[in-house]
Design a protein around this motif. Structure first.
Motif, PDB file in Angstrom:
ATOM      1  N   HIS A 118       0.888  -1.010   0.081  1.00 33.34           N
ATOM      2  CA  HIS A 118      -0.026  -0.167   0.039  1.00 33.34           C
ATOM      3  C   HIS A 118       0.795   1.161  -0.059  1.00 33.34           C
ATOM      4  CE1 HIS A 118      -3.401   2.506   0.474  1.00 33.34           C
ATOM      5  NE2 HIS A 118      -4.047   1.994   1.370  1.00 33.34           N
ATOM      6  N   PRO A 119       1.322   1.863  -1.192  1.00 32.31           N
ATOM      7  CA  PRO A 119       2.165   3.016  -1.233  1.00 32.31           C
ATOM      8  C   PRO A 119       1.407   4.081  -0.258  1.00 32.31           C
ATOM      9  CG  PRO A 119       1.609   1.942  -3.341  1.00 32.31           C
ATOM     10  CD  PRO A 119       0.838   1.166  -2.568  1.00 32.31           C
ATOM     11  N   SER A 120       2.323   4.993   0.220  1.00 30.33           N
ATOM     12  CA  SER A 120       1.943   6.130   1.113  1.00 30.33           C
ATOM     13  C   SER A 120       1.123   6.903   0.325  1.00 30.33           C
ATOM     14  CB  SER A 120       3.205   6.821   1.281  1.00 30.33           C
ATOM     15  OG  SER A 120       3.431   7.871   0.654  1.00 30.33           O
ATOM     16  N   GLN A 121       0.499   7.790   1.383  1.00 30.78           N
ATOM     17  CA  GLN A 121      -0.437   8.726   0.965  1.00 30.78           C
ATOM     18  C   GLN A 121       0.192   9.816  -0.170  1.00 30.78           C
ATOM     19  OE1 GLN A 121      -0.146  10.591   5.193  1.00 30.78           O
ATOM     20  NE2 GLN A 121      -1.186  11.792   3.888  1.00 30.78           N
ATOM     21  N   TYR A 122       1.330   9.880  -0.123  1.00 28.23           N
ATOM     22  CA  TYR A 122       2.044  10.844  -0.882  1.00 28.23           C
ATOM     23  C   TYR A 122       2.320  10.471  -2.396  1.00 28.23           C
ATOM     24  CZ  TYR A 122       3.030  12.921   3.520  1.00 28.23           C
ATOM     25  OH  TYR A 122       2.756  13.151   4.915  1.00 28.23           O
ATOM     26  N   THR A 160      -4.086   1.486  -3.819  1.00 28.75           N
ATOM     27  CA  THR A 160      -3.993   2.854  -3.753  1.00 28.75           C
ATOM     28  C   THR A 160      -5.292   3.742  -3.870  1.00 28.75           C
ATOM     29  OG1 THR A 160      -2.625   4.969  -4.803  1.00 28.75           O
ATOM     30  CG2 THR A 160      -3.950   3.237  -6.416  1.00 28.75           C
ATOM     31  N   HIS A 161      -5.215   4.711  -3.785  1.00 30.89           N
ATOM     32  CA  HIS A 161      -6.444   5.845  -3.828  1.00 30.89           C
ATOM     33  C   HIS A 161      -6.429   6.577  -5.162  1.00 30.89           C
ATOM     34  CE1 HIS A 161      -7.182   4.963   0.247  1.00 30.89           C
ATOM     35  NE2 HIS A 161      -5.907   5.074   0.656  1.00 30.89           N
ATOM     36  N   ASP A 196     -11.513   6.314  -0.100  1.00 27.92           N
ATOM     37  CA  ASP A 196     -10.863   7.208   0.896  1.00 27.92           C
ATOM     38  C   ASP A 196     -11.784   7.720   1.770  1.00 27.92           C
ATOM     39  OD1 ASP A 196     -11.287   9.877   0.086  1.00 27.92           O
ATOM     40  OD2 ASP A 196      -9.680   9.406  -1.384  1.00 27.92           O
ATOM     41  N   GLU A 197     -11.185   8.416   2.719  1.00 28.16           N
ATOM     42  CA  GLU A 197     -11.892   9.119   3.829  1.00 28.16           C
ATOM     43  C   GLU A 197     -12.246  10.510   3.577  1.00 28.16           C
ATOM     44  OE1 GLU A 197      -9.107   8.732   4.013  1.00 28.16           O
ATOM     45  OE2 GLU A 197      -8.030   9.250   5.950  1.00 28.16           O
ATOM     46  N   ILE A 198     -11.725  10.872   2.675  1.00 30.06           N
ATOM     47  CA  ILE A 198     -11.775  12.621   2.533  1.00 30.06           C
ATOM     48  C   ILE A 198     -12.425  12.909   0.994  1.00 30.06           C
ATOM     49  CG2 ILE A 198     -10.488  14.805   1.966  1.00 30.06           C
ATOM     50  CD1 ILE A 198     -10.363  13.805   4.988  1.00 30.06           C
ATOM     51  N   SER A 199     -11.843  12.213  -0.118  1.00 36.67           N
ATOM     52  CA  SER A 199     -12.198  12.856  -1.294  1.00 36.67           C
ATOM     53  C   SER A 199     -12.889  11.906  -2.227  1.00 36.67           C
ATOM     54  CB  SER A 199     -10.734  13.184  -1.873  1.00 36.67           C
ATOM     55  OG  SER A 199     -10.150  14.106  -1.287  1.00 36.67           O
ATOM     56  N   TYR A 200     -12.483  10.602  -2.182  1.00 33.63           N
ATOM     57  CA  TYR A 200     -13.309   9.647  -3.029  1.00 33.63           C
ATOM     58  C   TYR A 200     -14.063   8.574  -2.436  1.00 33.63           C
ATOM     59  CZ  TYR A 200     -10.975  12.355  -6.722  1.00 33.63           C
ATOM     60  OH  TYR A 200     -10.678  13.336  -7.450  1.00 33.63           O
ATOM     61  N   PRO A 201     -15.286   8.743  -2.438  1.00 30.22           N
ATOM     62  CA  PRO A 201     -16.125   7.661  -1.682  1.00 30.22           C
ATOM     63  C   PRO A 201     -16.450   6.489  -2.807  1.00 30.22           C
ATOM     64  CG  PRO A 201     -17.595   9.469  -2.315  1.00 30.22           C
ATOM     65  CD  PRO A 201     -16.198   9.843  -2.579  1.00 30.22           C
TER      66      PRO A 201
END
Length: 337
Positions: A118-122, A160-161, A196-201
């Motif tokens: 799981h690559p980092s959020q960056y 990834t997200h 994800d929890e912020i942008s893409y449901p």
DNA sequence: CGATGTCAAGGAATC
DNA sequence: GATTCCTTGACATCG
């Protein structure tokens, strides 16, 4: 709860109404045994190397075998600085370790481990900045090369997200689709997308799936925090697991949300005095452990689905072992590893 | 040895 | 446009 102890008397068959074999996994860090490290985390000045991480992973795999855990997320930092643009001397680590990786991969197969990364959020594929997107491509390529060097099967995914929104969601999704389509096949066959929890449901990741075919990982905590469509979790899970190709077992991420406020013991740094206080938690934080009743209820509501479960709890493997105990104590006959 | 500092990244919110 | 926060533990160094 649809499949607790109460059902045993009335259910004539010991194997009917069960979920298919389901794996329980945890991510990266091992807490259940002292001394097990997940990766060589030394700074570049001290010459960290994938070969050291491989030794760590070998020991972790032994621990997984002993505890009967058959699903594990490998640290994305397993090959230190392998994609660092200013440290080219680190870029050949996978090739340098090809033999050891093949041996480690054979061990994973012998132990029937489902691996993932799981690559980092960056790592953001859909960034408007070409430089950021290019580094994401390079990072994905490294992850894929690592899993390929292990000889891992198609079940070993890179999660990834979608990425950022940048004030224009349709354009941001378009960029993800375009960049995904241009990825090397070695990456595309492993890359999967998580809400994800912020942008893409979930609703948005489903749109991306329809345009790319990319399989979806359903994350229940993210869904509970970010669900503008008001989709019931079971339905969201059903729609995500349905995106996986035949022959591949879908996976989901499961975690319990930390309570809004919790009791913590603070220690005064100078006096050593301990005081009990309350600490606020932000919505969406992972709790230390998994709520067993919540988990079992979710399983019971999705017995028609087949999926593996990656647990995301602060207490890592300890949370997994405790959850497994709770499932057994509940008298459930799901076969869960 | 305990305490403090450092590191690593991109996006989003805030001003 | 610049700043801060988010998240995170382990490493590295300081006192």
């Amino acid at each position: 709860m649809a499949a607790g102890k109460d059902d045993e008397a009335t259910d004539p068959s010991p194997t009917s109404n069960l979920s298919p074999p389901t794996r329980l996994g945890f991510a990266v860090k091992v807490l259940g045994r002292p001394g097990l490290k997940a990766n060589d985390a030394r700074r570049w000045q001290n010459g960290p190397h994938l070969s050291v991480s491989i030794g760590f992973l070998d020991a972790i795999f032994d621990y997984l075998a002993e505890t009967g855990i058959r699903m594990y997320r490998i640290s994305s930092d397993v090959a230190p600085y392998v994609t660092h643009p200013e440290l080219p001397q680190f870029h050949g680590q996978i090739e340098e370790c090809a033999e050891d990786l093949a041996v480690l991969g054979a061990k994973a197969r012998r132990l029937d481990l489902r691996l993932s990364m799981h690559p980092s959020q960056y790592i953001v594929l859909n960034s408007p900045e070409e430089r950021v997107a290019a580094s994401a491509v390079a990072d994905f390529a490294y992850h894929a090369a690592f899993l390929d060097a292990l000889g891992a099967g198609s079940e070993a995914k890179i999660v990834t997200h979608v990425g950022g929104v940048y004030g224009d969601r349709p354009a941001a999704i378009d960029r993800f689709v375009a960049r995904y389509s241009a990825l090397p096949e070695a990456v595309r066959r492993r890359l999967v997308l998580e809400n994800d929890e912020i942008s893409y449901p979930v609703a948005d990741t489903l749109l991306v799936h329809e345009r790319t075919g990319i399989p979806l990982v359903f994350d229940i905590l993210h869904h509970r925090v970010n669900d503008p469509a008001g989709m019931p979790p079971e339905e969201a899970c059903r729609r995500c697991t349905a995106t996986w190709p035949p022959g591949q077992t879908p996976k989901i991420h499961y975690s319990t949300q930390r309570a809004a406020e919790r009791e913590v013991t603070r220690r005064n740094r100078t006096t050593g005095e301990r005081t009990v206080g309350r600490q606020a938690a932000k919505a969406g934080q992972h709790d230390d452990f998994i709520d067993p009743d919540d988990f079992v209820a979710f399983l019971a509501a999705t017995t028609d689905l087949r999926y593996d479960v990656m647990l995301e709890a602060k207490q890592k493997d300890l949370a997994l072992l405790r959850l497994r105990e709770a499932i057994a104590d509940a008298g459930l006959r799901w076969r869960i590893w």
